[in-house]
Design an enzyme around this catalytic site. Structure first.
Site, PDB file in Angstrom:
ATOM      1  N   HIS A   1      -8.455 -23.479  41.687  1.00 54.71           N
ATOM      2  CA  HIS A   1      -7.729 -22.227  41.459  1.00 54.71           C
ATOM      3  C   HIS A   1      -6.524 -22.424  40.544  1.00 54.71           C
ATOM      4  O   HIS A   1      -6.221 -21.560  39.719  1.00 54.71           O
ATOM      5  CB  HIS A   1      -7.296 -21.614  42.793  1.00 54.71           C
ATOM      6  CG  HIS A   1      -8.443 -21.097  43.588  1.00 54.71           C
ATOM      7  ND1 HIS A   1      -8.811 -21.629  44.786  1.00 54.71           N
ATOM      8  CD2 HIS A   1      -9.316 -20.099  43.331  1.00 54.71           C
ATOM      9  CE1 HIS A   1      -9.866 -20.982  45.253  1.00 54.71           C
ATOM     10  NE2 HIS A   1     -10.195 -20.048  44.380  1.00 54.71           N
TER      11      HIS A   1
ATOM     12  N   HIS B   1     -16.043 -21.934  39.376  1.00 52.16           N
ATOM     13  CA  HIS B   1     -16.515 -22.505  40.630  1.00 52.16           C
ATOM     14  C   HIS B   1     -17.400 -21.516  41.382  1.00 52.16           C
ATOM     15  O   HIS B   1     -17.384 -20.324  41.112  1.00 52.16           O
ATOM     16  CB  HIS B   1     -15.341 -22.957  41.506  1.00 52.16           C
ATOM     17  CG  HIS B   1     -14.361 -21.864  41.808  1.00 52.16           C
ATOM     18  ND1 HIS B   1     -13.346 -21.513  40.952  1.00 52.16           N
ATOM     19  CD2 HIS B   1     -14.242 -21.040  42.881  1.00 52.16           C
ATOM     20  CE1 HIS B   1     -12.636 -20.527  41.482  1.00 52.16           C
ATOM     21  NE2 HIS B   1     -13.169 -20.215  42.650  1.00 52.16           N
TER      22      HIS B   1
ATOM     23  N   CYS C   1     -15.211 -13.422  52.088  1.00 56.43           N
ATOM     24  CA  CYS C   1     -15.407 -14.070  50.798  1.00 56.43           C
ATOM     25  C   CYS C   1     -14.874 -15.490  50.913  1.00 56.43           C
ATOM     26  O   CYS C   1     -13.876 -15.729  51.587  1.00 56.43           O
ATOM     27  CB  CYS C   1     -14.710 -13.304  49.683  1.00 56.43           C
ATOM     28  SG  CYS C   1     -13.111 -12.637  50.141  1.00 56.43           S
TER      29      CYS C   1
ATOM     30  N   HIS D   1     -15.770 -19.946  49.517  1.00 63.56           N
ATOM     31  CA  HIS D   1     -16.424 -20.902  48.628  1.00 63.56           C
ATOM     32  C   HIS D   1     -17.325 -21.788  49.475  1.00 63.56           C
ATOM     33  O   HIS D   1     -16.907 -22.236  50.546  1.00 63.56           O
ATOM     34  CB  HIS D   1     -15.385 -21.768  47.920  1.00 63.56           C
ATOM     35  CG  HIS D   1     -14.359 -20.956  47.210  1.00 63.56           C
ATOM     36  ND1 HIS D   1     -13.182 -20.564  47.799  1.00 63.56           N
ATOM     37  CD2 HIS D   1     -14.353 -20.426  45.972  1.00 63.56           C
ATOM     38  CE1 HIS D   1     -12.488 -19.838  46.946  1.00 63.56           C
ATOM     39  NE2 HIS D   1     -13.179 -19.734  45.834  1.00 63.56           N
TER      40      HIS D   1
ATOM     41  N   GLU E   1     -14.364 -16.418  59.941  1.00 68.55           N
ATOM     42  CA  GLU E   1     -13.330 -15.436  59.614  1.00 68.55           C
ATOM     43  C   GLU E   1     -13.275 -14.292  60.613  1.00 68.55           C
ATOM     44  O   GLU E   1     -12.195 -13.789  60.924  1.00 68.55           O
ATOM     45  CB  GLU E   1     -13.544 -14.856  58.207  1.00 68.55           C
ATOM     46  CG  GLU E   1     -13.277 -15.835  57.096  1.00 68.55           C
ATOM     47  CD  GLU E   1     -13.356 -15.203  55.715  1.00 68.55           C
ATOM     48  OE1 GLU E   1     -13.108 -13.984  55.584  1.00 68.55           O
ATOM     49  OE2 GLU E   1     -13.665 -15.933  54.756  1.00 68.55           O
TER      50      GLU E   1
ATOM     51  N   GLU F   1      -9.004 -16.972  39.813  1.00 59.08           N
ATOM     52  CA  GLU F   1     -10.381 -16.984  40.299  1.00 59.08           C
ATOM     53  C   GLU F   1     -11.282 -16.919  39.077  1.00 59.08           C
ATOM     54  O   GLU F   1     -11.182 -15.991  38.276  1.00 59.08           O
ATOM     55  CB  GLU F   1     -10.669 -15.794  41.221  1.00 59.08           C
ATOM     56  CG  GLU F   1     -10.052 -15.892  42.593  1.00 59.08           C
ATOM     57  CD  GLU F   1     -10.707 -16.920  43.505  1.00 59.08           C
ATOM     58  OE1 GLU F   1     -11.414 -17.828  43.008  1.00 59.08           O
ATOM     59  OE2 GLU F   1     -10.484 -16.835  44.718  1.00 59.08           O
TER      60      GLU F   1
ATOM     61  N   GLU G   1     -15.061 -17.304  38.997  1.00 62.28           N
ATOM     62  CA  GLU G   1     -16.116 -17.513  39.976  1.00 62.28           C
ATOM     63  C   GLU G   1     -17.507 -17.118  39.516  1.00 62.28           C
ATOM     64  O   GLU G   1     -17.690 -16.159  38.780  1.00 62.28           O
ATOM     65  CB  GLU G   1     -15.796 -16.736  41.260  1.00 62.28           C
ATOM     66  CG  GLU G   1     -14.546 -17.236  41.947  1.00 62.28           C
ATOM     67  CD  GLU G   1     -14.361 -16.702  43.340  1.00 62.28           C
ATOM     68  OE1 GLU G   1     -13.773 -17.425  44.147  1.00 62.28           O
ATOM     69  OE2 GLU G   1     -14.799 -15.563  43.624  1.00 62.28           O
TER      70      GLU G   1
END
Length: 180
Positions: free
Chosen positions: A22, A28, A62, A64, A82, A108, A110
């Site tokens: 980040h 990523h 959301c 990774h 979460e 971000e 992504e």
């Protein structure tokens, strides 16, 4: 070294520290999930302790994927971590790419696998306070109106998903019904 996520360095996919990805704006992998019940979408307000976009509203979850983790496994894992949600098996909907400044010197960049989880029946949601400060169900049309009126209250990626990828993520049934 913190959590390692899949990121591209010199056109090669390698494990990179999440914070470093980040800070450097490295492209990523990411995963986003939308839980939908009838015509409502479950959204979350990110915990104030998050290192970027704290206190902003986002999609259901959301994250990774870990370096060696599939996107679908990651989606199920993060629903549990979460939000305490179990027994939902999100279906893959779309892969998209976006780039957004998320504040505090973070970017971000992504490649996101987006999943949709249809909720049928009761759903127990127990938010992890380290991740989520608030949740709510909101109709698609109402969410669009709120994002339009108060864009500063929402994460950049949620706005991108709603404005540029809603048809692919939700399908025409939710969007057409929401407009009626």
């Amino acid at each position: 070294m913190g959590i390692l996520i899949p990121a591209w360095v010199d056109d090669r996919l390698v494990p990179v520290d999440k914070l470093e990805a980040h800070e450097k704006g490295l492209k990523h992998k990411a995963v986003s999930v939308f839980a939908v019940r009838d015509m409502d979408i479950l959204i979350q307000r990110r915990a104030l302790g998050k290192y970027h976009t704290p206190g902003l509203w986002a999609n259901t979850c959301c994250t990774h994927p870990d370096w060696d983790e599939s996107a679908s496994t990651c989606a199920v894992r993060r629903l549990r971590e979460e939000l305490g949600i179990t027994g939902l098996y999100p279906e893959y909907r779309h892969r998209l790419e976006y780039h957004a400044d998320v504040g505090n010197g973070m970017v971000e960049n992504e490649v996101v696998d987006v999943f949709l989880a249809h909720v049928r029946g009761p759903l127990q949601v127990v938010p992890n306070p380290d991740e989520v400060m608030e949740i709510r169900w909101i109709g698609y049309h109402d969410l669009l109106a709120e994002v339009q009126r108060y864009p500063e209250r929402f994460t950049p990626w949620l706005k991108i998903y709603l404005h540029h990828h809603a048809d692919t993520i939700f399908g025409p049934d939710l969007i057409i019904s929401a407009k009626a």
